[in-house]
Design a protein around this motif. Structure first.
Motif, PDB file in Angstrom:
ATOM      1  N   ARG A   1     -13.037  15.584  -1.529  1.00 40.46           N
ATOM      2  CA  ARG A   1     -12.807  13.568  -1.772  1.00 40.46           C
ATOM      3  C   ARG A   1     -13.047  13.504  -3.123  1.00 40.46           C
ATOM      4  O   ARG A   1     -13.800  13.411  -4.375  1.00 40.46           O
ATOM      5  N   VAL A   2     -11.304  12.853  -3.903  1.00 37.65           N
ATOM      6  CA  VAL A   2     -11.123  12.443  -4.634  1.00 37.65           C
ATOM      7  C   VAL A   2     -11.120  11.318  -5.713  1.00 37.65           C
ATOM      8  O   VAL A   2     -10.419  11.316  -6.705  1.00 37.65           O
ATOM      9  N   GLY A   3     -11.327  10.282  -4.857  1.00 39.46           N
ATOM     10  CA  GLY A   3     -10.565   9.353  -5.200  1.00 39.46           C
ATOM     11  C   GLY A   3      -9.790   7.983  -3.702  1.00 39.46           C
ATOM     12  O   GLY A   3     -10.715   8.183  -3.302  1.00 39.46           O
ATOM     13  N   PHE A   4      -9.712   7.030  -4.854  1.00 38.18           N
ATOM     14  CA  PHE A   4      -9.711   5.988  -3.809  1.00 38.18           C
ATOM     15  C   PHE A   4      -8.326   5.078  -3.858  1.00 38.18           C
ATOM     16  O   PHE A   4      -7.331   4.815  -5.624  1.00 38.18           O
ATOM     17  N   ILE A   5      -8.050   4.600  -2.486  1.00 33.19           N
ATOM     18  CA  ILE A   5      -6.663   3.669  -2.618  1.00 33.19           C
ATOM     19  C   ILE A   5      -6.645   2.580  -1.698  1.00 33.19           C
ATOM     20  O   ILE A   5      -6.961   2.329  -0.488  1.00 33.19           O
ATOM     21  N   GLY A   6      -5.486   1.484  -2.261  1.00 32.67           N
ATOM     22  CA  GLY A   6      -5.906   0.166  -1.453  1.00 32.67           C
ATOM     23  C   GLY A   6      -5.769  -1.609  -2.050  1.00 32.67           C
ATOM     24  O   GLY A   6      -4.970  -1.042  -3.581  1.00 32.67           O
ATOM     25  N   GLU A   7      -5.815  -2.590  -1.844  1.00 31.80           N
ATOM     26  CA  GLU A   7      -4.837  -3.484  -1.726  1.00 31.80           C
ATOM     27  C   GLU A   7      -6.757  -3.959  -2.575  1.00 31.80           C
ATOM     28  O   GLU A   7      -7.471  -3.803  -2.127  1.00 31.80           O
TER      29      GLU A   7
ATOM     30  N   GLU B   1       1.125  10.860  -3.804  1.00 30.46           N
ATOM     31  CA  GLU B   1       1.992  11.258  -3.208  1.00 30.46           C
ATOM     32  C   GLU B   1       2.944  12.226  -3.899  1.00 30.46           C
ATOM     33  O   GLU B   1       3.018  13.410  -4.325  1.00 30.46           O
ATOM     34  N   ALA B   2       3.914  11.783  -5.006  1.00 30.68           N
ATOM     35  CA  ALA B   2       4.751  12.339  -5.813  1.00 30.68           C
ATOM     36  C   ALA B   2       3.939  13.072  -7.099  1.00 30.68           C
ATOM     37  O   ALA B   2       4.427  14.213  -7.597  1.00 30.68           O
TER      38      ALA B   2
ATOM     39  N   PHE C   1       1.072  -1.102  -0.136  1.00 31.31           N
ATOM     40  CA  PHE C   1      -0.027   0.282  -0.285  1.00 31.31           C
ATOM     41  C   PHE C   1       0.929   1.056   0.512  1.00 31.31           C
ATOM     42  O   PHE C   1       0.501   1.694  -0.843  1.00 31.31           O
ATOM     43  N   PHE C   2       1.843   1.248   1.021  1.00 33.88           N
ATOM     44  CA  PHE C   2       2.422   2.387   0.996  1.00 33.88           C
ATOM     45  C   PHE C   2       3.615   3.069  -0.064  1.00 33.88           C
ATOM     46  O   PHE C   2       3.868   3.904  -0.546  1.00 33.88           O
ATOM     47  N   ASP C   3       4.108   1.608  -1.257  1.00 38.09           N
ATOM     48  CA  ASP C   3       4.949   1.833  -1.760  1.00 38.09           C
ATOM     49  C   ASP C   3       4.005   2.621  -3.663  1.00 38.09           C
ATOM     50  O   ASP C   3       4.222   3.633  -3.762  1.00 38.09           O
ATOM     51  N   VAL C   4       2.633   2.473  -3.570  1.00 35.50           N
ATOM     52  CA  VAL C   4       1.763   3.440  -4.080  1.00 35.50           C
ATOM     53  C   VAL C   4       1.366   3.939  -3.683  1.00 35.50           C
ATOM     54  O   VAL C   4       1.031   5.645  -4.484  1.00 35.50           O
TER      55      VAL C   4
ATOM     56  N   PRO D   1      -3.339  -7.328  -6.212  1.00 43.86           N
ATOM     57  CA  PRO D   1      -2.558  -5.437  -6.725  1.00 43.86           C
ATOM     58  C   PRO D   1      -3.306  -5.138  -5.677  1.00 43.86           C
ATOM     59  O   PRO D   1      -3.765  -4.667  -5.449  1.00 43.86           O
ATOM     60  N   VAL D   2      -2.008  -3.971  -5.885  1.00 42.27           N
ATOM     61  CA  VAL D   2      -2.690  -2.396  -5.264  1.00 42.27           C
ATOM     62  C   VAL D   2      -2.589  -1.331  -5.952  1.00 42.27           C
ATOM     63  O   VAL D   2      -1.763  -1.216  -7.421  1.00 42.27           O
ATOM     64  N   LEU D   3      -3.927  -0.820  -5.824  1.00 38.34           N
ATOM     65  CA  LEU D   3      -4.622  -0.012  -7.260  1.00 38.34           C
ATOM     66  C   LEU D   3      -5.002   1.440  -6.299  1.00 38.34           C
ATOM     67  O   LEU D   3      -4.887   1.575  -5.454  1.00 38.34           O
ATOM     68  N   PHE D   4      -4.953   2.460  -7.292  1.00 34.10           N
ATOM     69  CA  PHE D   4      -5.100   3.878  -7.154  1.00 34.10           C
ATOM     70  C   PHE D   4      -5.950   4.202  -7.304  1.00 34.10           C
ATOM     71  O   PHE D   4      -6.317   3.787  -9.502  1.00 34.10           O
ATOM     72  N   GLU D   5      -7.055   4.759  -7.952  1.00 35.45           N
ATOM     73  CA  GLU D   5      -8.286   5.217  -9.060  1.00 35.45           C
ATOM     74  C   GLU D   5      -8.426   7.094  -8.512  1.00 35.45           C
ATOM     75  O   GLU D   5      -8.894   6.946  -7.665  1.00 35.45           O
TER      76      GLU D   5
END
Length: 812
Positions: free
Chosen positions: A665-671, A633-634, A625-628, A686-690
């Motif tokens: 609120r603009v999106g989600f992130i997680g496994e 954040e970058a 999670f923290f890698d993605v 997999p880890v995803l964000f949208e």
């Protein structure tokens, strides 16, 4: 569309070379993709007659033939073909002939006087393969009995011909026939259009008719046909017809089938032949009924419904109208009495039906685009003439029922508008001549043409269609390519916004590969990954599993990851930028809205497998999670995002978060949720964000601040809080103190760097069983002077007081 040049020139013969004719067609919008010679170059091959055949004295598989090649003397030729026999006529390569090379790029094969097992041979009898006319090498190429001995084979077989392959746009259905292409050539070049053979009505010698009813005039507007009795269906198709069909890409099947295919290619009207003895009662054209089945000529059995137009008799469906006939009434070699049918079906009644049954046909290809609704009688008369000439028989009267025909609405074109769009001063007289050459009836009043499209032109509906016709016949190559005359203006760059191109490059720089998926997806994806049980459905999906519009990009990324994993990829990092579709009348900045549907541009990414490719410099570990989160954040930097605990249908409930930027609120992130990991057969989650793309487009404009000349001071705060207390709340409180409390004005940053939890159910020192220790590093700096201890301690005390309200205390 494929046809031979010689066939086209029987209808219109302009004074142009093959290359010039191909160029003229291409410049008129009928792109000629290929011009291939019918046969490769060869010389010295003539029609010859085999007079005698005798066994070779020293070879069991060779024959010594006496051949008349029209040279005035009998030639002795040694031949090994199994089908050589006295009396046949075959191609003969005489001494000195040059045959096509065996391999591409090779030298021509020269025929010389040679000895085969002691017998001299003065030539070679040829197969079709040796002349590169086909791949048939089972024996000699047998010619018709009336072939003139000694005639050059190229002249006899019309081998100095060229095959044209024309790439037609979907709107040019009128050119899916030789007649249509000939009309175009006549309009382009001014050459006269010749009269088609067999245009007159065929005399009836019998009075037999077949009852026909059109029960669905919205699907079938016109239906014609006639009975022909005592035909010889086994009669051979004439050589000229077989050659023209083969050069048009059609293989010869039988005389009756060849005749219908020939007329379809010549006039553009699909026809069908029924075995009259197999029909049960009259014919009724109607839409199908639920549960009806039909076995087609391709041996496929289909189930009809109320949207499928069918040809029926008393037994039920006997054909798919405008698509393919049925097996039960097909005409075979033993057929003696036939019913020859030619109809007009509305394009809307045929479109998509063949694709629904997973096949297509030449007939459906034409009816879907529009067939000349005034041409079925001419095609029936032409086919009747060919049937009588080739198969014999007695023809009955032609019955033609008209139920409903398309209305041809006049289309207006303003001369001034046409000149403005074309950019060249085409006169009214020249436009009138172009419409006349195209066969378009028109009137001209006060600079406005009113054109009535003919029955074979379904592509003329609006003013721009007529302007296109002017441009095509006037010549695209005559329209100059002038540079634009509008003033160019440099647009200012918005420093507070990034372009989509810049965002795409930024994501790719984080080691993600871009993918592009369909906007329409499987309905199951919407339920699984978006919790959407009411997706936006497509009225006419391209495939049954792509039936709804996507409201999330996650499904496409999961499918891409599975595709790569199935091909032994161990590390997958992909992203997509595309629009998603939602039922919503509220539209935010930068979004599209059409008919109450919101279409935000969205960015989504997926990471699976090792963080890095295998290497010696770093230990192998799986992405988490923290890698993605760091990648995201970058991408958002220098803007800060908050990650708030929240649940999402596609993500793990304990390892996911909502993304907030500027309080929105603009999106989600997680496994990925374990349920979907198992369902979609992924070994690891997999880890995803949208995230909404607008959140990535915006950025803070850089502002100048003086760099302090005085050293910073760092202090670490170890706080004990309840394990259920979110750390983000503590962090927000301390950061807010920088603006609310004068004592904290020297605080530059607060950063979490450690967290400790005792073992489950056990206390540890000053920590209770339900406590956790969180450590923050506080950086303090005063731009106006060196910080004193009391100032630093006052700021630290103020920060501690801020978090005490959330149950936090300093760790002993």
């Amino acid at each position: 569309m494929q046809f031979s040049e010689s066939w086209l020139r029987t209808l219109v013969d302009p004074d142009l070379s093959t290359d010039a004719l191909a160029h003229a067609l291409t410049m008129s919008g009928l792109e000629v993709e290929e011009t291939d010679p019918v046969a490769p170059p060869f010389t010295g091959v003539v029609v010859a007659k085999v007079l005698e055949v005798a066994r070779h004295p020293d070879a069991d598989r060779l024959n010594v033939c006496q051949v008349d090649a029209g040279t005035g003397e009998t030639l002795t030729i040694v031949c090994g073909a199994p089908n050589v026999a006295p009396g046949i006529k075959v191609p003969c390569a005489t001494v000195g002939a040059a045959l096509p090379p065996a391999e591409a790029g090779g030298a021509p094969f020269q025929i010389k006087i040679g000895k085969l097992r002691g017998v001299q041979s003065f030539g070679m009898l040829c197969s079709a393969r040796e002349l590169k006319l086909s791949e048939d090498h089972a024996g000699l190429m047998i010619l018709p009995e009336d072939a003139p001995v000694g005639m050059n084979i190229r002249e006899y077989l019309d081998l100095d011909d060229t095959i044209f392959v024309v790439k037609l746009t979907p709107n040019k259905a009128d050119c899916l026939s030789l007649l249509g292409v000939a009309r175009e050539v006549a309009a382009i070049t001014g050459a006269p259009l010749k009269d088609l053979p067999g245009q007159g009505a065929q005399a009836s010698t019998i009075a037999d008719t077949l009852p026909v009813r059109i029960s669905s005039p919205d699907g079938c507007g016109r239906f014609g046909g006639r009975i022909i009795r005592r035909v010889n269906a086994a009669a051979p198709s004439p050589r000229w017809m077989v050659e023209r069909l083969e050069r048009a890409g059609q293989r010869s099947i039988s005389a009756l089938v060849d005749i219908t295919n020939y007329v379809m290619l010549e006039l553009g009207q699909p026809l069908h032949v029924y075995d009259l003895n197999r029909l049960q009662g009259g014919i009724d054209v109607r839409f199908g009924r639920a549960g009806e089945t039909l076995k087609l000529l391709n041996e496929q059995t289909v189930t009809l419904d109320e949207t499928t137009l069918a040809i029926t008799d008393a037994s039920g469906p006997i054909g798919l109208a405008g698509i393919m006939g049925g097996d039960s009434t097909k005409a075979g070699l033993e057929t003696q009495n036939i019913f020859l049918e030619g109809a007009f079906f509305f394009p809307q009644a045929i479109q998509g039906r063949a694709r629904k049954y997973n096949f297509t046909s030449d007939a459906s290809h034409r009816f879907e685009r529009g067939v000349d609704f005034a041409g079925n009688v001419r095609a029936l008369e032409r086919a009747t003439q060919l049937v009588l000439d080739i198969c014999g028989g007695q023809a009955g009267p032609l019955e033609d029922q008209i139920a409903k025909l398309p209305e041809r609405q006049p289309v207006k074109m303003r001369v001034a508008r046409a000149v403005k769009i074309l950019g060249v001063p085409v006169s009214e007289q020249e436009m009138s001549a172009i419409f006349t050459r195209l066969g378009l009836a028109f009137t001209l009043t006060d600079g406005v043409f009113e054109v009535t499209p003919p029955s074979y032109r379904f592509d003329i509906e609006i003013e721009e269609d007529l302007i296109e016709e002017i441009a095509r016949i006037y010549g695209f190559d005559r329209i100059p390519a002038n540079p634009p005359v509008a003033a160019s203006e440099m647009r200012p760059t918005q420093e507070s916004r990034r372009s989509q191109h810049a965002v795409r490059h930024a994501v790719a720089a984080r080691d993600y590969h871009e993918t592009v998926g369909f906007s329409f997806v499987d309905v199951e994806w919407e339920a699984d990954f978006a919790g959407n049980d009411n997706p936006i459905k497509l009225l006419n999906p391209i495939a049954s599993h792509l039936a709804v519009m996507r409201s999330t990009l996650i499904g496409s990324l999961i499918a891409t990851a599975r595709y790569n994993l199935n091909r032994k990829a161990s590390r997958v990092r992909v992203f997509e930028i595309g629009r998603t579709y939602h039922r919503d009348n509220t539209v935010a900045s930068g979004e599209l809205s059409v008919g109450g549907y919101r279409q935000p541009l969205t960015v989504a990414a997926l990471a699976y497998g090792p963080v890095l490719e295998e290497q010696w410099g770093a230990a192998a570990r799986q992405v988490d999670f923290f890698d993605v989160k760091g990648d995201l954040e970058a991408l958002l930097a220098p803007r800060a995002a908050r990650f708030v605990k929240a649940e999402h249908p596609a993500l793990h409930p304990g390892r996911s978060a909502a993304i907030e930027v500027d309080g929105k609120r603009v999106g989600f992130i997680g496994e990925l949720h374990p349920r979907w990991q198992q369902k979609y057969d992924l070994p690891q989650a997999p880890v995803l964000f949208e995230i909404e793309a607008e959140a990535l487009f915006g950025r803070d404009v850089a502002s100048y601040e003086d760099i302090s000349k005085f050293p910073p001071v760092t202090r670490d705060l170890a706080l004990v809080v309840d394990q259920a207390q979110p750390v983000q709340v503590l962090l927000d409180a301390m950061l807010a103190a920088r603006h609310d409390d004068p004592a904290c004005s020297v605080v530059q940053s607060v950063r979490l760097f450690d967290e400790f939890r005792p073992k489950a159910g056990a206390a540890s020192g000053s920590l209770g069983a339900q406590d956790k220790s969180v450590a923050f590093r506080v950086t303090l700096q005063d731009p106006s002077g060196t910080l004193q201890d009391e100032t630093v301690q006052g700021a630290i005390n103020a920060l501690v007081q801020r978090v005490e309200g959330f149950g936090a205390r300093l760790r002993a």
